[in-house]
Design a protein around this motif. Structure first.
Motif, short mmCIF file in Angstrom:
data_model
loop_
_atom_site.label_atom_id
_atom_site.label_comp_id
_atom_site.label_asym_id
_atom_site.label_seq_id
_atom_site.Cartn_x
_atom_site.Cartn_y
_atom_site.Cartn_z
N MET A 47 0.94 -1.08 -0.27
CA MET A 47 0.13 -0.08 0.02
C MET A 47 0.96 1.09 -0.03
O MET A 47 1.27 1.71 1.06
CB MET A 47 -0.97 0.03 1.22
CG MET A 47 -1.78 -1.12 1.23
SD MET A 47 -2.99 -1.22 2.57
CE MET A 47 -3.93 -2.78 2.39
N LYS A 48 1.33 1.59 -1.39
CA LYS A 48 2.25 2.80 -1.43
C LYS A 48 1.87 4.08 -0.76
O LYS A 48 2.68 5.00 -0.23
CB LYS A 48 2.86 2.65 -2.83
CG LYS A 48 3.48 1.61 -3.54
CD LYS A 48 3.95 1.61 -4.89
CE LYS A 48 4.50 0.45 -5.10
NZ LYS A 48 4.98 0.49 -6.60
N GLY A 49 0.78 4.38 -0.73
CA GLY A 49 0.36 5.67 -0.18
C GLY A 49 0.56 5.66 1.23
O GLY A 49 1.11 6.49 1.88
N TYR A 50 0.30 4.55 1.91
CA TYR A 50 0.49 4.30 3.29
C TYR A 50 1.98 4.26 3.72
O TYR A 50 2.40 5.02 4.72
CB TYR A 50 -0.21 3.08 4.03
CG TYR A 50 -1.49 3.38 4.15
CD1 TYR A 50 -2.25 4.32 4.31
CD2 TYR A 50 -2.36 2.34 3.92
CE1 TYR A 50 -3.71 4.53 4.42
CE2 TYR A 50 -3.90 2.36 4.23
CZ TYR A 50 -4.51 3.47 4.45
OH TYR A 50 -5.92 3.71 4.42
N SER A 51 2.62 3.54 2.82
CA SER A 51 4.13 3.53 3.04
C SER A 51 4.78 4.80 2.94
O SER A 51 5.71 5.17 3.69
CB SER A 51 4.84 2.65 1.89
OG SER A 51 4.21 1.16 2.22
N SER A 52 4.29 5.74 1.88
CA SER A 52 5.23 7.12 1.73
C SER A 52 4.50 7.96 3.15
O SER A 52 5.46 8.57 3.52
CB SER A 52 4.44 7.68 0.42
OG SER A 52 5.02 8.85 0.25
N MET A 53 3.42 7.87 3.31
CA MET A 53 2.91 8.53 4.60
C MET A 53 3.80 8.43 5.76
O MET A 53 4.21 9.22 6.50
CB MET A 53 1.44 8.55 4.78
CG MET A 53 0.89 9.14 6.01
SD MET A 53 -0.92 8.93 6.40
CE MET A 53 -0.60 7.26 7.04
N LEU A 54 4.03 6.91 6.10
CA LEU A 54 4.47 6.70 7.21
C LEU A 54 6.10 6.92 7.21
O LEU A 54 6.68 7.41 8.05
CB LEU A 54 4.37 5.20 7.65
CG LEU A 54 3.02 4.81 8.01
CD1 LEU A 54 2.76 3.51 8.37
CD2 LEU A 54 2.50 5.41 9.29
N ALA A 55 6.59 6.91 5.95
CA ALA A 55 7.97 7.20 5.72
C ALA A 55 8.28 8.73 6.14
O ALA A 55 9.06 9.08 6.91
CB ALA A 55 8.74 6.87 4.43
#
Length: 104
Positions: A47-55
């Motif tokens: 889930m790239k959107g979540y991965s980016s947000m958490l990074a």
């Protein structure tokens, strides 16, 4: 600012412990991200959107912790840890914390 998960910095001596420092941020999910994540959940995969947000949230928490250490006159933060917790449905807090120290 040196940041380490260890209790010291190799080749350097801790000469003063200045105290606990921390940095935190709270992030909420975007409805569009939720919809895409729900679809991704059906077929699997990252889930790239979540991965980016958490990074981004982790970096912001670390930056805020480092700023708190600089305000104390620290050279480094040792024993750094990160935690994530759910604040409410759809919002998470990321906290970075450690011990601010002066080095020789």
């Amino acid at each position: 600012m040196l940041i380490a998960t260890t209790e010291g910095i190799a080749g350097r001596e801790v000469v003063e412990t200045l105290g606990l420092v921390r940095g935190a941020t709270v992030r909420a999910k975007h409805i569009g991200t939720d919809v895409l994540a729900s679809l991704r959940n059906l077929v699997g995969g990252e889930m790239k959107g979540y991965s980016s947000m958490l990074a981004g949230a982790r970096e912001q928490a670390l930056d805020r912790m480092a700023a708190a250490a600089r305000d104390l006159g620290a050279d480094a933060v040792v024993g750094c840890r990160m935690e994530t917790s759910s604040i409410m449905n759809g919002a998470s807090e990321i906290v970075a914390y450690g011990t601010a120290v002066r080095l020789r």
